[in-house]
Design a protein around this motif. Structure first.
Motif, PDB file in Angstrom:
ATOM      1  N   ILE A 189      -7.529  29.766  54.544  1.00  0.00           N
ATOM      2  CA  ILE A 189      -6.782  30.664  53.645  1.00  0.00           C
ATOM      3  C   ILE A 189      -5.363  30.123  53.522  1.00  0.00           C
ATOM      4  CG2 ILE A 189      -5.899  33.008  53.275  1.00  0.00           C
ATOM      5  CD1 ILE A 189      -8.103  34.096  55.009  1.00  0.00           C
ATOM      6  N   LYS A 206       2.238  45.628  52.762  1.00  0.00           N
ATOM      7  CA  LYS A 206       1.285  45.430  51.663  1.00  0.00           C
ATOM      8  C   LYS A 206       1.991  44.745  50.496  1.00  0.00           C
ATOM      9  CE  LYS A 206      -2.640  47.715  49.885  1.00  0.00           C
ATOM     10  NZ  LYS A 206      -3.107  48.723  49.035  1.00  0.00           N
ATOM     11  N   HIS A 211      -3.115  36.126  50.165  1.00  0.00           N
ATOM     12  CA  HIS A 211      -4.113  35.234  50.755  1.00  0.00           C
ATOM     13  C   HIS A 211      -4.776  34.485  49.598  1.00  0.00           C
ATOM     14  CE1 HIS A 211      -4.884  38.288  54.292  1.00  0.00           C
ATOM     15  NE2 HIS A 211      -3.608  38.048  54.105  1.00  0.00           N
ATOM     16  N   VAL A 268      -7.214  44.254  56.526  1.00  0.00           N
ATOM     17  CA  VAL A 268      -6.572  43.303  55.605  1.00  0.00           C
ATOM     18  C   VAL A 268      -6.030  42.071  56.336  1.00  0.00           C
ATOM     19  CG1 VAL A 268      -5.946  45.086  53.921  1.00  0.00           C
ATOM     20  CG2 VAL A 268      -4.326  44.472  55.735  1.00  0.00           C
ATOM     21  N   SER A 269      -6.325  41.926  57.610  1.00  0.00           N
ATOM     22  CA  SER A 269      -5.836  40.777  58.374  1.00  0.00           C
ATOM     23  C   SER A 269      -6.547  39.495  57.943  1.00  0.00           C
ATOM     24  CB  SER A 269      -6.047  40.993  59.874  1.00  0.00           C
ATOM     25  OG  SER A 269      -5.236  42.037  60.348  1.00  0.00           O
ATOM     26  N   LEU A 270      -5.965  38.370  58.345  1.00  0.00           N
ATOM     27  CA  LEU A 270      -6.461  37.070  57.891  1.00  0.00           C
ATOM     28  C   LEU A 270      -7.847  36.709  58.437  1.00  0.00           C
ATOM     29  CD1 LEU A 270      -2.975  35.469  58.208  1.00  0.00           C
ATOM     30  CD2 LEU A 270      -4.319  35.359  56.099  1.00  0.00           C
ATOM     31  N   ASP A 273     -10.557  38.644  56.812  1.00  0.00           N
ATOM     32  CA  ASP A 273     -10.665  38.213  55.418  1.00  0.00           C
ATOM     33  C   ASP A 273     -11.448  36.898  55.326  1.00  0.00           C
ATOM     34  OD1 ASP A 273     -10.339  38.270  52.721  1.00  0.00           O
ATOM     35  OD2 ASP A 273      -8.204  37.755  52.716  1.00  0.00           O
ATOM     36  N   ALA A 274     -11.121  35.951  56.218  1.00  0.00           N
ATOM     37  CA  ALA A 274     -11.841  34.666  56.235  1.00  0.00           C
ATOM     38  C   ALA A 274     -13.314  34.886  56.559  1.00  0.00           C
ATOM     39  CB  ALA A 274     -11.210  33.728  57.261  1.00  0.00           C
ATOM     40  N   ALA A 276     -15.066  37.558  55.993  1.00  0.00           N
ATOM     41  CA  ALA A 276     -15.703  38.179  54.820  1.00  0.00           C
ATOM     42  C   ALA A 276     -16.087  37.117  53.797  1.00  0.00           C
ATOM     43  CB  ALA A 276     -14.771  39.211  54.201  1.00  0.00           C
ATOM     44  N   HIS A 277     -15.216  36.102  53.635  1.00  0.00           N
ATOM     45  CA  HIS A 277     -15.530  35.023  52.695  1.00  0.00           C
ATOM     46  C   HIS A 277     -16.656  34.125  53.193  1.00  0.00           C
ATOM     47  CE1 HIS A 277     -12.047  36.339  50.466  1.00  0.00           C
ATOM     48  NE2 HIS A 277     -12.498  35.610  49.475  1.00  0.00           N
ATOM     49  N   SER A 281     -19.279  40.605  57.599  1.00  0.00           N
ATOM     50  CA  SER A 281     -18.524  41.844  57.365  1.00  0.00           C
ATOM     51  C   SER A 281     -17.656  42.160  58.586  1.00  0.00           C
ATOM     52  CB  SER A 281     -19.485  43.004  57.108  1.00  0.00           C
ATOM     53  OG  SER A 281     -20.152  43.331  58.319  1.00  0.00           O
ATOM     54  N   PHE A 282     -16.724  43.078  58.415  1.00  0.00           N
ATOM     55  CA  PHE A 282     -15.852  43.475  59.527  1.00  0.00           C
ATOM     56  C   PHE A 282     -16.689  44.021  60.682  1.00  0.00           C
ATOM     57  CE2 PHE A 282     -12.845  46.199  61.787  1.00  0.00           C
ATOM     58  CZ  PHE A 282     -11.774  45.329  61.945  1.00  0.00           C
TER      59      PHE A 282
END
Ligand SMILES: Nc1ncnc2c1ncn2[C@@H]1O[C@H](COP(=O)(O)OP(=O)(O)O)[C@@H](O)[C@H]1O
Ligand SMILES: [Mg+2]
Length: 300
Positions: A189, A206, A211, A268-270, A273-274, A276-277, A281-282
């Motif tokens: 990211i 926010k 990212h 919303v942390s990095l 997020d990575a 998820a990509h 999932s969380f």
């Protein structure tokens, strides 16, 4: 049991991480949340005797191996890296020395002795940093010797270990990894902010940072960065997960800046997020970390 809060400067972020993790894990498990800064912490953890502790503490005793050692003594499995790796990664000077030994590029630096202004073998601007803090606390970019002196004095009020690092101009990327012996490297990211540094405000407000996935950087350079991230993980003996920060220069040179063994776990942390990509999932990420923690403890 989810540990969150604590007495480090990153307490507030940890409380948010802990809430998110507890919510995710409670879909499948009976979850207790506990704050090590509370006076009845010891009694509670001994009474509950959790099957596993998810350490959602950032900075200080929660990330530097102290809590990890305490859980070792109690024979309670926990998420993330073990005592030694946690202690090493919490100290940037020691981490950089190990990376240099293994020829992993990290910005040049000089350790500062208290009351002693160092001779630099690199030019200005440079960055004055505390060795044992996170969240960009106590970090200053300085343009000349008088600014450096002031910054060094200020930084020693926050930490007993201080160093000066060469300023590297470039794009900042972060690479997360999940696993024990053979970690999965998550998609890189790019972090963009209008601010001078990726500082506390940029990290936790926010809209103050973006990212970019995938980063606007050549694929071959991202592959090289991913390779460095993987090697760094292995060399330092990380487990569970970690998130590396890397600056990539226009000429293709790159430098590892920071290794985080307990990165943020807010939605919303990095690292989430990575993940998820990468299709994780969380909820799955939290479950995986528990499984990896149990696996590491069983091996020990
Ligand atoms: N040597 C450097 N050159 C350029 N920017 C830097 C340098 N060191 C730190 N920074 C900036 O400051 C931020 C925080 O530094 P970092 O070393 O990651 O400390 P922390 O553990 O507090 O996150 C980085 O994300 C980056 O934006
Ligand atoms: Mg950092």
């Amino acid at each position: 049991m989810v540990l969150c809060g604590g007495d480090s400067p990153e307490r507030e972020v940890s409380l948010v991480s802990g809430d998110a993790v507890a919510r995710a894990l409670s879909k499948r498990h009976r979850v207790f949340k506990l704050d090590p800064a509370q006076t009845n912490f010891l009694k509670k953890i001994e009474k509950i005797k959790p099957d596993c502790v998810f350490i959602a503490l950032h900075g200080g005793k929660g990330e530097n191996g102290t809590i990890q050692g305490f859980l070792e003594i109690l024979n309670i499995p926990y998420t993330g890296s073990g005592v030694r790796t946690s202690a090493i990664c919490m100290n940037k000077i020691i981490t950089k020395k190990i990376l240099m030994f293994h020829e992993i590029p990290t910005p040049d630096f000089v350790v500062v002795e208290r009351n002693n202004i160092p001779d630099l073998f690199f030019g200005y601007p440079c960055v004055v940093k505390p060795a044992n803090l996170g969240s960009t606390i106590g970090i200053s970019i300085v343009k000349n010797v008088s600014e450096m002196k002031r910054a060094v004095r200020k930084t020693f009020k926050l930490d007993s270990d201080v160093f000066v690092e060469n300023f590297v101009k470039g794009k900042e990327i972060t690479i997360g990894l999940i696993g024990n012996q053979n970690p999965q490297v998550l998609p890189p990211i790019e972090i963009r902010t209008e601010r001078k540094l990726y500082d506390y405000t940029a990290k936790y407000t926010k809209g103050a940072s973006a990212h970019i996935i995938p980063p606007e950087i050549d694929k071959s350079l991202l592959d090289k960065a991913s390779d460095y991230a993987f090697k760094t993980y292995k060399i330092l003996g990380c487990s569970g997960c970690a998130r590396m920060e890397i600056i990539v220069q226009d000429n293709g040179e790159m430098f590892i800046l920071d290794v985080n063994t307990i990165p943020g776990f807010t939605p919303v942390s990095l690292l989430p997020d990575a993940a998820a990509h990468a299709g994780i999932s969380f909820d799955e990420l939290c479950e995986k970390l528990i499984a990896l923690g149990l696996e590491r403890c069983a091996k020990n």
